[in-house]
Design a protein around this motif. Structure first.
Motif, PDB file in Angstrom:
ATOM      1  N   VAL A 179       0.844  -1.203   0.000  1.00 43.50           N
ATOM      2  CA  VAL A 179       0.000   0.000   0.000  1.00 43.50           C
ATOM      3  C   VAL A 179       0.869   1.239   0.000  1.00 43.50           C
ATOM      4  O   VAL A 179       0.639   2.188  -0.758  1.00 43.50           O
ATOM      5  CB  VAL A 179      -0.943  -0.005   1.227  1.00 43.50           C
ATOM      6  N   GLU A 180       1.900   1.264   0.853  1.00 43.51           N
ATOM      7  CA  GLU A 180       2.730   2.454   0.986  1.00 43.51           C
ATOM      8  C   GLU A 180       3.606   2.688  -0.240  1.00 43.51           C
ATOM      9  O   GLU A 180       3.825   3.821  -0.644  1.00 43.51           O
ATOM     10  CB  GLU A 180       3.621   2.336   2.235  1.00 43.51           C
ATOM     11  N   LEU A 181       4.118   1.589  -0.841  1.00 40.25           N
ATOM     12  CA  LEU A 181       5.065   1.729  -1.944  1.00 40.25           C
ATOM     13  C   LEU A 181       4.415   1.702  -3.325  1.00 40.25           C
ATOM     14  O   LEU A 181       5.027   2.142  -4.304  1.00 40.25           O
ATOM     15  CB  LEU A 181       6.119   0.617  -1.863  1.00 40.25           C
ATOM     16  N   HIS A 182       3.191   1.178  -3.420  1.00 38.77           N
ATOM     17  CA  HIS A 182       2.561   1.064  -4.742  1.00 38.77           C
ATOM     18  C   HIS A 182       1.232   1.795  -4.839  1.00 38.77           C
ATOM     19  O   HIS A 182       1.074   2.700  -5.670  1.00 38.77           O
ATOM     20  CB  HIS A 182       2.362  -0.412  -5.100  1.00 38.77           C
ATOM     21  N   TRP A 183       0.263   1.399  -3.990  1.00 41.41           N
ATOM     22  CA  TRP A 183      -1.085   1.926  -4.174  1.00 41.41           C
ATOM     23  C   TRP A 183      -1.211   3.388  -3.787  1.00 41.41           C
ATOM     24  O   TRP A 183      -1.843   4.177  -4.509  1.00 41.41           O
ATOM     25  CB  TRP A 183      -2.088   1.083  -3.377  1.00 41.41           C
ATOM     26  N   LYS A 184      -0.609   3.778  -2.672  1.00 40.83           N
ATOM     27  CA  LYS A 184      -0.714   5.184  -2.276  1.00 40.83           C
ATOM     28  C   LYS A 184      -0.002   6.126  -3.247  1.00 40.83           C
ATOM     29  O   LYS A 184      -0.538   7.189  -3.583  1.00 40.83           O
ATOM     30  CB  LYS A 184      -0.203   5.361  -0.838  1.00 40.83           C
ATOM     31  N   PRO A 185       1.207   5.791  -3.723  1.00 37.74           N
ATOM     32  CA  PRO A 185       1.834   6.656  -4.730  1.00 37.74           C
ATOM     33  C   PRO A 185       0.986   6.770  -6.001  1.00 37.74           C
ATOM     34  O   PRO A 185       0.927   7.838  -6.620  1.00 37.74           O
ATOM     35  CB  PRO A 185       3.171   5.958  -5.026  1.00 37.74           C
ATOM     36  N   LEU A 186       0.334   5.655  -6.371  1.00 42.54           N
ATOM     37  CA  LEU A 186      -0.529   5.681  -7.552  1.00 42.54           C
ATOM     38  C   LEU A 186      -1.706   6.623  -7.324  1.00 42.54           C
ATOM     39  O   LEU A 186      -2.036   7.454  -8.183  1.00 42.54           O
ATOM     40  CB  LEU A 186      -1.029   4.267  -7.857  1.00 42.54           C
ATOM     41  N   ALA A 187      -2.336   6.513  -6.154  1.00 41.84           N
ATOM     42  CA  ALA A 187      -3.460   7.388  -5.830  1.00 41.84           C
ATOM     43  C   ALA A 187      -3.005   8.839  -5.751  1.00 41.84           C
ATOM     44  O   ALA A 187      -3.704   9.753  -6.211  1.00 41.84           O
ATOM     45  CB  ALA A 187      -4.099   6.953  -4.519  1.00 41.84           C
ATOM     46  N   SER A 188      -1.811   9.079  -5.182  1.00 40.98           N
ATOM     47  CA  SER A 188      -1.283  10.441  -5.059  1.00 40.98           C
ATOM     48  C   SER A 188      -1.002  11.041  -6.434  1.00 40.98           C
ATOM     49  O   SER A 188      -1.230  12.233  -6.658  1.00 40.98           O
ATOM     50  CB  SER A 188       0.009  10.434  -4.227  1.00 40.98           C
ATOM     51  N   PHE A 189      -0.502  10.208  -7.348  1.00 40.51           N
ATOM     52  CA  PHE A 189      -0.242  10.698  -8.705  1.00 40.51           C
ATOM     53  C   PHE A 189      -1.533  11.183  -9.358  1.00 40.51           C
ATOM     54  O   PHE A 189      -1.575  12.251  -9.969  1.00 40.51           O
ATOM     55  CB  PHE A 189       0.392   9.595  -9.553  1.00 40.51           C
ATOM     56  N   PHE A 190      -2.580  10.391  -9.221  1.00 37.79           N
ATOM     57  CA  PHE A 190      -3.845  10.778  -9.831  1.00 37.79           C
ATOM     58  C   PHE A 190      -4.421  12.038  -9.177  1.00 37.79           C
ATOM     59  O   PHE A 190      -5.020  12.873  -9.851  1.00 37.79           O
ATOM     60  CB  PHE A 190      -4.849   9.626  -9.751  1.00 37.79           C
ATOM     61  N   GLU A 191      -4.215  12.183  -7.882  1.00 37.88           N
ATOM     62  CA  GLU A 191      -4.665  13.402  -7.218  1.00 37.88           C
ATOM     63  C   GLU A 191      -3.892  14.604  -7.746  1.00 37.88           C
ATOM     64  O   GLU A 191      -4.439  15.705  -7.891  1.00 37.88           O
ATOM     65  CB  GLU A 191      -4.498  13.275  -5.703  1.00 37.88           C
ATOM     66  N   LEU A 192      -2.620  14.404  -8.064  1.00 33.90           N
ATOM     67  CA  LEU A 192      -1.778  15.471  -8.595  1.00 33.90           C
ATOM     68  C   LEU A 192      -2.291  15.971  -9.944  1.00 33.90           C
ATOM     69  O   LEU A 192      -2.223  17.167 -10.240  1.00 33.90           O
ATOM     70  CB  LEU A 192      -0.333  14.977  -8.740  1.00 33.90           C
ATOM     71  N   VAL A 193      -2.822  15.065 -10.754  1.00 32.24           N
ATOM     72  CA  VAL A 193      -3.333  15.480 -12.063  1.00 32.24           C
ATOM     73  C   VAL A 193      -4.813  15.860 -12.010  1.00 32.24           C
ATOM     74  O   VAL A 193      -5.448  16.043 -13.042  1.00 32.24           O
ATOM     75  CB  VAL A 193      -3.118  14.370 -13.123  1.00 32.24           C
ATOM     76  N   GLY A 194      -5.348  15.955 -10.802  1.00 31.23           N
ATOM     77  CA  GLY A 194      -6.706  16.453 -10.650  1.00 31.23           C
ATOM     78  C   GLY A 194      -7.772  15.398 -10.501  1.00 31.23           C
ATOM     79  O   GLY A 194      -8.960  15.676 -10.689  1.00 31.23           O
ATOM     80  N   ILE A 195      -7.379  14.163 -10.179  1.00 33.61           N
ATOM     81  CA  ILE A 195      -8.347  13.077 -10.009  1.00 33.61           C
ATOM     82  C   ILE A 195      -8.398  12.693  -8.540  1.00 33.61           C
ATOM     83  O   ILE A 195      -7.454  12.082  -8.022  1.00 33.61           O
ATOM     84  CB  ILE A 195      -7.969  11.854 -10.858  1.00 33.61           C
ATOM     85  N   PRO A 196      -9.444  13.055  -7.811  1.00 38.11           N
ATOM     86  CA  PRO A 196      -9.519  12.719  -6.388  1.00 38.11           C
ATOM     87  C   PRO A 196      -9.605  11.213  -6.183  1.00 38.11           C
ATOM     88  O   PRO A 196      -9.995  10.467  -7.082  1.00 38.11           O
ATOM     89  CB  PRO A 196     -10.794  13.420  -5.921  1.00 38.11           C
ATOM     90  N   LYS A 197      -9.255  10.772  -4.969  1.00 36.67           N
ATOM     91  CA  LYS A 197      -9.210   9.338  -4.677  1.00 36.67           C
ATOM     92  C   LYS A 197     -10.540   8.661  -4.986  1.00 36.67           C
ATOM     93  O   LYS A 197     -10.568   7.528  -5.478  1.00 36.67           O
ATOM     94  CB  LYS A 197      -8.850   9.134  -3.206  1.00 36.67           C
ATOM     95  N   GLY A 198     -11.650   9.349  -4.743  1.00 41.53           N
ATOM     96  CA  GLY A 198     -12.960   8.757  -4.988  1.00 41.53           C
ATOM     97  C   GLY A 198     -13.247   8.457  -6.433  1.00 41.53           C
ATOM     98  O   GLY A 198     -14.185   7.729  -6.755  1.00 41.53           O
ATOM     99  N   HIS A 199     -12.418   9.005  -7.363  1.00 43.77           N
ATOM    100  CA  HIS A 199     -12.637   8.785  -8.795  1.00 43.77           C
ATOM    101  C   HIS A 199     -11.505   7.997  -9.451  1.00 43.77           C
ATOM    102  O   HIS A 199     -11.523   7.804 -10.670  1.00 43.77           O
ATOM    103  CB  HIS A 199     -12.818  10.132  -9.509  1.00 43.77           C
ATOM    104  N   VAL A 200     -10.509   7.585  -8.670  1.00 45.39           N
ATOM    105  CA  VAL A 200      -9.404   6.810  -9.232  1.00 45.39           C
ATOM    106  C   VAL A 200      -9.910   5.503  -9.829  1.00 45.39           C
ATOM    107  O   VAL A 200      -9.409   5.030 -10.859  1.00 45.39           O
ATOM    108  CB  VAL A 200      -8.330   6.533  -8.149  1.00 45.39           C
ATOM    109  N   GLY A 201     -10.931   4.911  -9.198  1.00 45.94           N
ATOM    110  CA  GLY A 201     -11.488   3.665  -9.716  1.00 45.94           C
ATOM    111  C   GLY A 201     -11.965   3.795 -11.146  1.00 45.94           C
ATOM    112  O   GLY A 201     -11.836   2.858 -11.949  1.00 45.94           O
ATOM    113  N   GLU A 202     -12.527   4.956 -11.501  1.00 43.53           N
ATOM    114  CA  GLU A 202     -12.992   5.164 -12.875  1.00 43.53           C
ATOM    115  C   GLU A 202     -11.839   5.022 -13.854  1.00 43.53           C
ATOM    116  O   GLU A 202     -11.977   4.408 -14.918  1.00 43.53           O
ATOM    117  CB  GLU A 202     -13.603   6.567 -13.016  1.00 43.53           C
ATOM    118  N   ILE A 203     -10.701   5.633 -13.501  1.00 50.16           N
ATOM    119  CA  ILE A 203      -9.537   5.593 -14.385  1.00 50.16           C
ATOM    120  C   ILE A 203      -8.996   4.179 -14.514  1.00 50.16           C
ATOM    121  O   ILE A 203      -8.683   3.704 -15.613  1.00 50.16           O
ATOM    122  CB  ILE A 203      -8.433   6.534 -13.844  1.00 50.16           C
ATOM    123  N   LEU A 204      -8.890   3.465 -13.387  1.00 51.84           N
ATOM    124  CA  LEU A 204      -8.360   2.103 -13.412  1.00 51.84           C
ATOM    125  C   LEU A 204      -9.276   1.156 -14.162  1.00 51.84           C
ATOM    126  O   LEU A 204      -8.821   0.205 -14.807  1.00 51.84           O
ATOM    127  CB  LEU A 204      -8.142   1.600 -11.979  1.00 51.84           C
TER     128      LEU A 204
END
Length: 495
Positions: A179-204
């Motif tokens: 979670v710390e090394l893979h999933w959270k960085p992935l979620a943080s990246f999407f938040e950086l480009v304007g995709i909140p965590k609640g919408h990351v599932g749509e992208i995946l």
């Protein structure tokens, strides 16, 4: 109706089969009404059960003594053995084809097995936390139904699981993704480009391989290929088309270089990428084929670049099935090849219009009004956007106003086809005066007021004009004096 070779009436067989399907659905938890409705609206599924029973009867291949079973009971057992939990008839009743229904049902079952297995297995607290984090990432509570109902098929196509060994391998993969090394960085990246965590599932769910990508090693290096594109545009492109994060960096760089050769750079490049990011996934050679096609029509590189900025969808279209069809449509209308560049330059969107139904219907509508093919050719040549206007929303209401309210002849739009480009409510109605259409509509507000305010009032006022303005118009009508600069009123801007 005659009995079939099995000695039964086809109508009777279908009726009994539908009853068997309804019984199974009822047993699986559906209501009586829903069970009956689904069974009645899944004829292909019912037919497959009937054929299956016939085949087993003929060979015979039943695994138990089926001689004492009725036809309905045989169909029931056949449906139960398929093991899709009523999913196939349900999906067919919604309108899906049999192939799509079978693929979806099998993938759904496999994914459900993995989910249940993951959530019920006795593993370490860390593993359970990983499962919970990924589950929340993919299926946030506030939007779970939409993801499962609309996008899960895309994801499951990449996560199909066929055996216990494969299940274990998949679980092993997820366990190795910290979670710390893979999933959270992935979620943080999407938040950086304007995709909140609640919408990351749509992208995946749109592009499942992203789940396997390492943020630092895979995703960010690909973004380096887009360093010449404004960040805001890149972020917009990722949100609408995340597949670009799986594209080859060399391909993206090559495409951006080709855009640059057409003069599409900086902000222009950003607009193209933001509106049609799928262009980055196109093979450079295929893109160049479209460019060459445009140049062969007589358009120079600068014009092709401007068309790319205005309507990038053209460069994702098939030359043979789309672009050449539009050229043929114009030439069938009588437009010479020498005049094609002018029409395409003025209205490039025409190249992605529907030439099978929409375009012919517009031309047929105008022909029925008495306009000859020669006249239509002239109108299209002088104002090519005419090809893109809706009959119901644009052409018909504006023509009716011209003919029945303004009492003008049809010949007026033949002289000035640009009439269709002006707003009926904001431009045409407020300027309804007796003069030619070009003078009436072609002038800006100040010039129109300066020339016509002193010779008569507007016959139809803009909506919601204040009483004070109405009194002022009446005063102008009575005095008939030439409006001075300070008296000119822009009625389209009155609030």
């Amino acid at each position: 109706m005659k009995n079939n070779e099995h000695g039964r009436s086809p109508v009777s067989e279908e009726a009994e089969s539908r009853e068997a399907v309804a019984d199974l659905l009822l047993e699986l938890g559906a209501s009586a009404d829903d069970s009956t409705e689904i069974a009645a609206n899944s004829p292909v599924y019912v037919r497959s059960l009937i054929d299956g029973v016939h085949e087993l009867d003929e060979l015979p291949l039943w695994e138990w003594k089926a001689g004492d079973l009725s036809f309905k009971e045989k169909v029931y057992h056949m449906a139960k053995e398929k093991g899709v939990g009523g999913m196939l008839p349900f999906l067919e009743s919604l309108g899906l084809s049999r192939v799509s229904s079978m693929n979806f049902a099998c993938l759904y079952l496999e994914f459900t097995v993995v989910t249940v297995y993951c959530m019920s297995m006795s593993r370490s607290a860390a593993s359970k936390f990983q499962v919970r984090f990924v589950k929340e990432l993919l299926y946030p509570a506030n939007n779970k139904e939409m993801f499962i109902g609309k996008n899960s098929h895309r994801m499951m196509m990449h996560l199909t699981i066929s055996s216990d060994d494969a299940i274990q391998q998949t679980l092993s993969f997820f366990e190795k993704r910290s979670v710390e090394l893979h999933w959270k960085p992935l979620a943080s990246f999407f938040e950086l480009v304007g995709i909140p965590k609640g919408h990351v599932g749509e992208i995946l769910l749109q592009f499942p391989p992203l789940m396997f990508y390492d943020t630092e090693k895979d995703i960010k290096p690909r973004l380096s290929a887009l360093r010449k594109v404004p960040k805001v545009s890149v972020h917009t492109a990722i949100k609408s088309w995340p597949h670009i994060l799986g594209c080859s960096t060399d391909r993206m760089k090559s495409m951006i270089e080709q855009f640059g050769e057409l003069g599409v750079k900086n902000k222009k490049l950003g607009r193209v990428i933001a509106s049609s990011p799928q262009l980055l996934l196109k093979k450079p050679v295929e893109f160049m084929e479209v460019v060459l096609f445009m140049e062969e029509l007589g358009l120079d590189k600068g014009t092709v670049g401007r068309i790319l900025c205005r309507c990038p969808e053209i460069f994702t279209a098939s030359i043979e099935n789309t672009l050449q069809e539009k050229v043929k449509f114009l030439m069938d209308l009588g437009i010479s090849r020498d005049h094609l560049p002018r029409i395409i330059r003025k209205y490039p969107e025409f190249l992605v219009c529907d030439s099978n139904i929409t375009l012919p219907s517009r031309m047929n509508y105008l022909r029925k009004l008495g306009l000859s093919k020669k006249i239509l050719r002239s109108m299209v040549f002088r104002f090519s956007p005419l090809l893109g206007y809706s009959i119901d929303k644009v052409i018909q209401p504006k023509l009716e106003f011209l003919l029945y309210t303004m009492k003008q002849p049809l010949a007026k739009v033949v002289e000035y086809p640009r009439y269709f480009s002006y707003s009926l409510e904001k431009r045409i109605k407020p300027r309804d005066i007796q003069c030619n259409l070009e003078d009436m509509l072609g002038k800006n507000d100040e010039k129109f007021a300066e020339q016509y305010m002193g010779i008569g009032r507007m016959l139809i006022l803009p909506p919601q004009v204040p009483d004070g303005c109405r009194a002022f118009i009446h005063w102008i009508d009575v005095v008939h004096q030439e409006a001075s600069e300070q008296d000119i009123v822009d009625f389209n801007r009155v609030e």
